[in-house]
Design a protein around this motif. Structure first.
Motif, short mmCIF file in Angstrom:
data_model
loop_
_atom_site.label_atom_id
_atom_site.label_comp_id
_atom_site.label_asym_id
_atom_site.label_seq_id
_atom_site.Cartn_x
_atom_site.Cartn_y
_atom_site.Cartn_z
N SER A 27 21.14 -8.79 -42.55
CA SER A 27 21.20 -7.33 -42.38
C SER A 27 19.85 -6.77 -41.95
N ASP A 28 19.90 -5.64 -41.27
CA ASP A 28 18.67 -4.96 -40.88
C ASP A 28 17.84 -4.59 -42.10
N GLU A 29 18.52 -4.25 -43.21
CA GLU A 29 17.81 -3.87 -44.44
C GLU A 29 17.05 -5.05 -45.03
N LEU A 30 17.66 -6.24 -45.02
CA LEU A 30 16.96 -7.42 -45.52
C LEU A 30 15.81 -7.78 -44.60
N ASP A 31 16.03 -7.72 -43.31
CA ASP A 31 14.97 -7.98 -42.34
C ASP A 31 13.78 -7.05 -42.61
N ALA A 32 14.06 -5.76 -42.78
CA ALA A 32 12.99 -4.78 -43.03
C ALA A 32 12.27 -5.05 -44.35
N ALA A 33 13.02 -5.43 -45.39
CA ALA A 33 12.41 -5.72 -46.69
C ALA A 33 11.48 -6.93 -46.60
N LEU A 34 11.91 -7.97 -45.91
CA LEU A 34 11.08 -9.16 -45.75
C LEU A 34 9.80 -8.83 -44.99
N ARG A 35 9.95 -8.10 -43.90
CA ARG A 35 8.78 -7.75 -43.09
C ARG A 35 7.82 -6.84 -43.86
N ARG A 64 6.75 -12.44 -53.18
CA ARG A 64 7.73 -12.71 -54.23
C ARG A 64 7.74 -11.61 -55.28
N LYS A 65 6.55 -11.12 -55.63
CA LYS A 65 6.46 -10.04 -56.62
C LYS A 65 7.14 -8.77 -56.10
N GLU A 66 6.88 -8.43 -54.84
CA GLU A 66 7.49 -7.23 -54.25
C GLU A 66 9.01 -7.37 -54.13
N LEU A 67 9.48 -8.53 -53.70
CA LEU A 67 10.92 -8.71 -53.49
C LEU A 67 11.70 -8.89 -54.79
N ALA A 68 11.02 -9.25 -55.88
CA ALA A 68 11.71 -9.49 -57.15
C ALA A 68 12.50 -8.28 -57.62
N THR A 69 12.02 -7.08 -57.31
CA THR A 69 12.68 -5.87 -57.78
C THR A 69 13.30 -5.06 -56.64
N VAL A 72 17.66 -4.67 -52.09
CA VAL A 72 18.28 -5.46 -51.02
C VAL A 72 18.12 -6.95 -51.29
N ASN A 73 16.95 -7.35 -51.77
CA ASN A 73 16.74 -8.77 -52.08
C ASN A 73 17.54 -9.19 -53.31
N ILE A 74 17.66 -8.33 -54.28
CA ILE A 74 18.46 -8.65 -55.47
C ILE A 74 19.90 -8.94 -55.05
N ALA A 75 20.45 -8.10 -54.17
CA ALA A 75 21.81 -8.32 -53.68
C ALA A 75 21.90 -9.61 -52.87
N VAL A 86 20.49 -24.30 -57.15
CA VAL A 86 19.56 -23.66 -58.08
C VAL A 86 19.19 -22.31 -57.49
N GLU A 87 19.56 -21.24 -58.20
CA GLU A 87 19.26 -19.91 -57.69
C GLU A 87 17.80 -19.57 -57.94
N ASP A 88 17.28 -18.64 -57.17
CA ASP A 88 15.90 -18.18 -57.32
C ASP A 88 15.93 -16.74 -57.76
N ASP A 89 15.50 -16.47 -58.99
CA ASP A 89 15.50 -15.10 -59.49
C ASP A 89 14.15 -14.43 -59.30
N TYR A 90 13.24 -15.11 -58.62
CA TYR A 90 11.91 -14.58 -58.29
C TYR A 90 11.06 -14.31 -59.52
N SER A 91 11.39 -14.89 -60.66
CA SER A 91 10.63 -14.64 -61.87
C SER A 91 9.48 -15.64 -62.06
N GLY A 92 9.54 -16.78 -61.37
CA GLY A 92 8.52 -17.80 -61.56
C GLY A 92 7.36 -17.68 -60.61
#
Length: 104
Positions: A27-35, A64-69, A72-75, A86-92
């Motif tokens: 999605s454009d939203e995920l692309d934007a969040a990653l960038r 990772r810290k920014e995307l954890a919360t 769009v990344n949570i979804a 093995v899922e990645d919950d971005y907590s590590g």
């Protein structure tokens, strides 16, 4: 200075086609969040169920810290948890794979 991070993940059995399909266009939203989190490039190769990622990012830990919360990344991670062993919950404190060798 950008970082290049290598990652390895594994699909659940029988999820190869579904994984390929959801990555055909993110999605454009995920692309934007990653960038916005500093990702310049993210490439994924698949061999059977094995996934190999190469991420070019300004600061992998900060990303990772920014995307954890980020909603769009949570979804996205909820969707990935259905496909990955093995899922990645971005907590590590994931640092990616250790580089063993590079052609000088």
């Amino acid at each position: 200075m950008a970082q290049t991070i290598a990652l390895h993940t594994r699909l659940k059995p029988g999820k190869e086609a579904e994984y390929d399909a959801v990555h055909a266009r993110i999605s454009d939203e995920l692309d934007a969040a990653l960038r916005a989190a500093g990702v310049a490039n993210w490439r994924i190769w698949r061999s059977g169920r094995e996934l190999f990622h190469l991420v070019e990012v300004a600061d992998y830990s900060a990303m990772r810290k920014e995307l954890a919360t980020h909603p769009v990344n949570i979804a996205w991670q909820a969707l990935m948890s259905e496909l990955l062993e093995v899922e990645d919950d971005y907590s590590g404190n994931d640092l990616g794979l250790a580089k063993v060798w590079e052609l000088p």
